[in-house]
Scaffold this active site. Structure first.
Site, mmCIF file in Angstrom:
data_model
loop_
_atom_site.group_PDB
_atom_site.id
_atom_site.type_symbol
_atom_site.label_atom_id
_atom_site.label_comp_id
_atom_site.label_asym_id
_atom_site.label_seq_id
_atom_site.Cartn_x
_atom_site.Cartn_y
_atom_site.Cartn_z
ATOM 1 N N HIS A 52 -5.230 -11.825 -0.206
ATOM 2 C CA HIS A 52 -6.497 -11.420 -0.823
ATOM 3 C C HIS A 52 -7.022 -12.478 -1.796
ATOM 4 O O HIS A 52 -8.005 -12.225 -2.503
ATOM 5 C CB HIS A 52 -6.352 -10.076 -1.536
ATOM 6 C CG HIS A 52 -6.384 -8.903 -0.607
ATOM 7 N ND1 HIS A 52 -7.488 -8.573 0.153
ATOM 8 C CD2 HIS A 52 -5.423 -7.982 -0.296
ATOM 9 C CE1 HIS A 52 -7.221 -7.502 0.886
ATOM 10 N NE2 HIS A 52 -5.958 -7.129 0.634
ATOM 11 N N LYS A 84 0.810 -1.220 0.000
ATOM 12 C CA LYS A 84 0.000 0.000 0.000
ATOM 13 C C LYS A 84 0.845 1.272 0.000
ATOM 14 O O LYS A 84 0.332 2.354 -0.302
ATOM 15 C CB LYS A 84 -0.924 0.012 1.227
ATOM 16 C CG LYS A 84 -2.087 -0.961 1.121
ATOM 17 C CD LYS A 84 -2.997 -0.850 2.328
ATOM 18 C CE LYS A 84 -4.194 -1.789 2.218
ATOM 19 N NZ LYS A 84 -5.074 -1.695 3.398
ATOM 20 N N ASP A 122 -6.794 -10.722 8.964
ATOM 21 C CA ASP A 122 -6.870 -9.350 8.459
ATOM 22 C C ASP A 122 -8.322 -8.889 8.326
ATOM 23 O O ASP A 122 -8.681 -7.781 8.749
ATOM 24 C CB ASP A 122 -6.163 -9.273 7.105
ATOM 25 C CG ASP A 122 -6.132 -7.866 6.544
ATOM 26 O OD1 ASP A 122 -5.985 -6.916 7.335
ATOM 27 O OD2 ASP A 122 -6.259 -7.720 5.310
#
Length: 411
Positions: free
Chosen positions: A320, A268, A348
């Site tokens: 993810h 990120k 998460d």
């Protein structure tokens, strides 16, 4: 070196290698006496009076010597009693030889060699005793058997034995010193190696601690850019370890995941602020940019061979992915997704849903738990979801310990 080890080298040269030398001499003597006995027994040469009987006794004595020397080798260098028995029997054997062949130069040399062996194997005290005993035995044989050694012979015997004694004692001093120096060197080397291993272990520990600190700090930087707290990465790390242990991983493996999981969103740092910190829902184009953080995180870490950073690259890349194959960046499904990625995904999402973000309020626990039950077998590994609920009390304790706000459990 302790006192007992120091005394060993101060008082005696006795060691296994020296007993092996004595054993070699005994074997040669045994072969020699046996051959002489066989010559008389089979009449191969002209018979010599009493040679068969005496050489048989000689061979028997050598067998006894061989037995005790072997025991000394087997049971170690501290068995000085066996050594003394060996040396006494050696004197007996060579005394018999002198009685039968008193004026043979070969026998005298063997006899003097016994004195040398006594010094070398038994040490100074034993060597002195054997040398004195040799003189006593030789003159006793001369008196008992009327061998009539003349003055020159007697002087030669005394001088020869004294000469052999001094030479032997000189070499024993050298051997003692060399053996002591070798022992000191080995002892110091062991200490140096042990100290070196301690330093290496300490250095490895420092490197590991540094890696932990760097991983956590970098993970916190990634989260802070999206205005999330450092406690998020702490909680995710603790949840991940709990689930790893619950599914059978070792303490070491679970700890490795705990150390690596704070880096799950490191990618990120490369996402633009207008997307990362946007308070509302992202557009499809913006979401596609956001999704690249998984690949970016992997690319940052993939070249490292360090276990923590290597594990972090897996977590960043796969947290993810979805159990049903609809995740990103590669669309892996089921157990194609690394266990570390599947665990971190649950940790998460649980913490993210329960935390206030710029784009959403915190969810209540009941809503999170219902989602987890619905998504078992779809977004999440169903077995890990079972383990999540089985260890829920421990997970909630961690959440309370590292909370950003006061939590209220609503289930």
């Amino acid at each position: 070196m302790n006192d007992s080890e120091g005394n060993k080298y101060a008082d005696s040269t006795y060691s296994i290698k020296k007993v092996k030398l004595l054993k070699l001499v005994i074997v040669l003597s045994l072969v020699y006496s046996t051959l002489l006995a066989l010559l008389d027994f089979f009449g191969i040469t002209e018979p010599i009076p009493y040679r068969f009987e005496l050489m048989s006794i000689y061979a028997l004595c050598n067998l006894v010597l061989l037995y005790f020397s072997q025991k000394s080798i087997k049971y170690g260098a501290d068995d000085t009693l066996m050594l003394n028995i060996v040396l006494v029997l050696a004197l007996v054997v060579f005394t018999i030889t002198m009685v039968v062949y008193p004026k043979s130069e070969i026998r005298i040399m063997w006899y003097l060699f016994t004195i040398m062996i006594a010094y070398y194997v038994g040490g100074r005290t034993t060597g002195h005793i054997v040398a004195i005993a040799s003189i006593v035995i030789l003159f006793s044989i001369n008196y008992i058997y009327h061998l009539e050694f003349n003055s020159t012979t007697k002087s030669s015997i005394i001088i020869g034995i004294l000469f052999i004694s001094q030479i032997s004692n000189y070499f024993v001093n050298i051997l003692d010193q060399n053996e002591k120096e070798l022992f000191d060197y080995q002892h110091n080397l062991e200490d140096m190696i042990e100290e070196g291993l301690k330093e290496i272990a300490q250095l490895n520990e420092e490197i590991t601690d540094t890696q932990k600190e760097v991983v956590f700090t970098m993970g916190s930087i990634g989260e802070s850019r999206s205005k999330e707290t450092g406690n998020h990465v702490k909680r995710v790390a603790e949840y991940s370890k709990i689930l790893a242990l619950a599914c059978g991983k070792t303490e070491e493996e679970a700890e490795l995941l705990k150390m690596a999981s704070p880096m799950h969103d490191i990618g990120k740092v490369a996402i633009p602020d207008d997307i990362l910190k946007k308070p509302g829902r992202l557009t499809q184009e913006e979401f596609e940019v956001m999704k690249t953080h998984a690949q970016l995180g992997y690319d940052m870490l993939k070249m490292s061979q360090r276990p923590i950073l290597h594990t972090a690259s897996i977590v960043a890349y796969q947290h993810h992915e979805r159990w049903d194959g609809k995740g990103y960046p590669r669309g892996l499904k089921g157990e194609e997704i690394h266990l570390y990625g599947r665990i971190t995904a649950i940790a998460d999402v649980f913490d993210a849903l329960g935390s206030k973000r710029v784009y959403k309020p915190a969810w209540e626990d009941e809503k999170i738990f219902n989602l987890f039950k619905e998504e078992a077998g779809h977004q999440f590994d169903p077995k890990l979801i079972e383990l999540f609920f089985e260890n829920l009390d421990e997970i909630l304790k961690v959440r309370d310990k590292f909370s950003d706000i006061k939590w209220v459990l609503t289930v």
